[in-house]
Design a protein around this motif. Structure first.
Motif, PDB file in Angstrom:
ATOM      1  N   PRO A   1      34.226  48.196  33.731  1.00 21.11           N
ATOM      2  CA  PRO A   1      34.163  47.714  32.346  1.00 21.11           C
ATOM      3  C   PRO A   1      34.617  48.781  31.360  1.00 21.11           C
ATOM      4  CG  PRO A   1      31.978  48.306  33.106  1.00 21.11           C
ATOM      5  CD  PRO A   1      32.895  48.488  34.285  1.00 21.11           C
ATOM      6  N   PRO A   2      34.980  48.387  30.147  1.00 21.32           N
ATOM      7  CA  PRO A   2      35.354  49.360  29.116  1.00 21.32           C
ATOM      8  C   PRO A   2      34.128  50.102  28.585  1.00 21.32           C
ATOM      9  CG  PRO A   2      35.354  47.149  28.201  1.00 21.32           C
ATOM     10  CD  PRO A   2      35.120  46.991  29.673  1.00 21.32           C
TER      11      PRO A   2
ATOM     12  N   GLN B   1      25.651  48.242  42.792  1.00 19.61           N
ATOM     13  CA  GLN B   1      25.111  48.356  44.142  1.00 19.61           C
ATOM     14  C   GLN B   1      23.586  48.327  44.132  1.00 19.61           C
ATOM     15  OE1 GLN B   1      27.032  48.373  47.070  1.00 19.61           O
ATOM     16  NE2 GLN B   1      24.971  47.910  47.848  1.00 19.61           N
ATOM     17  N   THR B   2      22.990  48.994  43.161  1.00 23.62           N
ATOM     18  CA  THR B   2      21.527  49.000  43.051  1.00 23.62           C
ATOM     19  C   THR B   2      20.990  47.600  42.804  1.00 23.62           C
ATOM     20  OG1 THR B   2      21.505  51.270  42.205  1.00 23.62           O
ATOM     21  CG2 THR B   2      19.571  49.907  41.736  1.00 23.62           C
ATOM     22  N   LEU B   3      21.628  46.875  41.889  1.00 20.67           N
ATOM     23  CA  LEU B   3      21.190  45.509  41.593  1.00 20.67           C
ATOM     24  C   LEU B   3      21.442  44.579  42.782  1.00 20.67           C
ATOM     25  CD1 LEU B   3      22.420  45.225  37.895  1.00 20.67           C
ATOM     26  CD2 LEU B   3      20.076  45.579  38.710  1.00 20.67           C
TER      27      LEU B   3
ATOM     28  N   VAL C   1      20.833  56.809  38.643  1.00 21.90           N
ATOM     29  CA  VAL C   1      20.518  55.403  38.881  1.00 21.90           C
ATOM     30  C   VAL C   1      19.036  55.196  39.173  1.00 21.90           C
ATOM     31  CG1 VAL C   1      21.042  53.394  40.327  1.00 21.90           C
ATOM     32  CG2 VAL C   1      22.862  54.931  39.655  1.00 21.90           C
ATOM     33  N   SER C   2      18.341  56.240  39.605  1.00 22.14           N
ATOM     34  CA  SER C   2      16.906  56.104  39.850  1.00 22.14           C
ATOM     35  C   SER C   2      16.159  55.732  38.569  1.00 22.14           C
ATOM     36  CB  SER C   2      16.333  57.401  40.428  1.00 22.14           C
ATOM     37  OG  SER C   2      16.407  58.461  39.485  1.00 22.14           O
TER      38      SER C   2
ATOM     39  N   PHE D   1      29.008  52.016  36.467  1.00 21.85           N
ATOM     40  CA  PHE D   1      28.867  50.590  36.757  1.00 21.85           C
ATOM     41  C   PHE D   1      28.816  50.306  38.256  1.00 21.85           C
ATOM     42  CE2 PHE D   1      30.518  46.315  37.555  1.00 21.85           C
ATOM     43  CZ  PHE D   1      29.647  45.565  36.776  1.00 21.85           C
ATOM     44  N   GLY D   2      29.634  50.997  39.039  1.00 21.90           N
ATOM     45  CA  GLY D   2      29.643  50.768  40.483  1.00 21.90           C
ATOM     46  C   GLY D   2      28.291  51.046  41.120  1.00 21.90           C
ATOM     47  N   GLN D   3      27.652  52.140  40.714  1.00 21.23           N
ATOM     48  CA  GLN D   3      26.330  52.480  41.247  1.00 21.23           C
ATOM     49  C   GLN D   3      25.276  51.472  40.796  1.00 21.23           C
ATOM     50  OE1 GLN D   3      25.376  56.806  40.802  1.00 21.23           O
ATOM     51  NE2 GLN D   3      27.403  56.902  39.866  1.00 21.23           N
TER      52      GLN D   3
END
Length: 248
Positions: free
Chosen positions: A233-234, A197-199, A170-171, A192-194
């Motif tokens: 998401p798919p 959270q970042t956004l 995610v960095s 997507f979860g990471q």
């Protein structure tokens, strides 16, 4: 073990890489349609069942009954050895057809010049048969299709765009957001979860959008990520972040 290939051909067929877009069969260009329908052989990545895959599903209504459909085993894996073996096998299969004077169209989802397997297969064909004429036909790529579905521009003025084909750290997203006004995440489902959270931490959920299965009957659009904290998401999903949002 590699198969025995023809040493030479009196008249080689031509290899085309035809972009078929991300889902809507009507997004195929007139040029692409003309070449597709004229070809002797239509090659495409196969699905997990060994049947012609997504690209074939997009264009099958345009094909002639007498055309040969050639599914190729091009797996979605990260192992470089397995990938090289698949590209080599696919290239050898195409060269065998081309050596018989058959014109071959390799169809690929999205655009053939943007993260497409066609580039690797075409490189293999060129290595095996350097005199074969290889031509790429452009088409609609998923980032452009997704923003059109959202009725928003991908970029304006001097805005810089970063496209991340797959996010394993995610960095990379935070780094891209430091220098670009628009960030496109091509394969976001597994992280997507990471990303959410970042956004959230960067207060950019309102400026981020998600489009699933763009151009298909399964298409879904999420203009904002605010309410998608626990969403998964798919695989065929694309996420776009615009630091300076623009809507009409």
């Amino acid at each position: 073990m590699s198969r025995e290939l023809p040493s030479a051909a009196s008249v080689w067929g031509k290899l085309w890489g035809v972009s078929v877009g991300p889902g809507d069969s009507e997004w195929l260009t007139l040029k692409g349609l003309q070449i597709l329908q004229a070809a002797d052989v239509v090659a495409c990545p196969q699905n997990r069942d060994g049947e012609p895959g997504m690209a074939y599903g997009i264009v099958k209504s345009h094909l002639r009954p007498e055309q040969t459909i050639l599914p190729l085993d091009l797996p979605f894996v990260r192992d470089p050895v397995q990938l090289q073996q698949a590209w080599t096998a696919a290239g050898e299969t195409l060269v065998t057809r081309l050596a018989q004077g058959q014109d071959v169209v390799f169809i690929t989802e999205g655009d053939a010049s943007l993260y497409s397997t066609f580039s690797y297969v075409a490189q293999t064909v060129h290595h095996l048969a350097p005199t074969v004429d290889i031509t790429t036909v452009p088409g609609v790529c998923s980032p452009l299709a997704a923003m059109a579905a959202l009725n928003r521009p991908l970029s304006l003025g001097g805005e810089k765009i970063a496209i991340l084909p797959a996010l394993y750290d995610v960095s990379e997203l935070t780094h891209a957001l430091e220098w670009s006004e628009v960030v496109v995440l091509m394969k976001v489902a597994s992280v997507f979860g990471q990303v959410w959270q970042t956004l959230h931490d960067l207060e950019l959920l309102e400026q981020a959008s998600l489009v699933e299965w763009v151009g298909s009957s399964q298409e879904k659009q999420y203009p904002s990520l605010v309410d998608l904290a626990d969403y998964t998401p798919p695989y065929f999903s694309i996420l776009i972040v615009r630091r300076h949002d623009y809507r009409f």
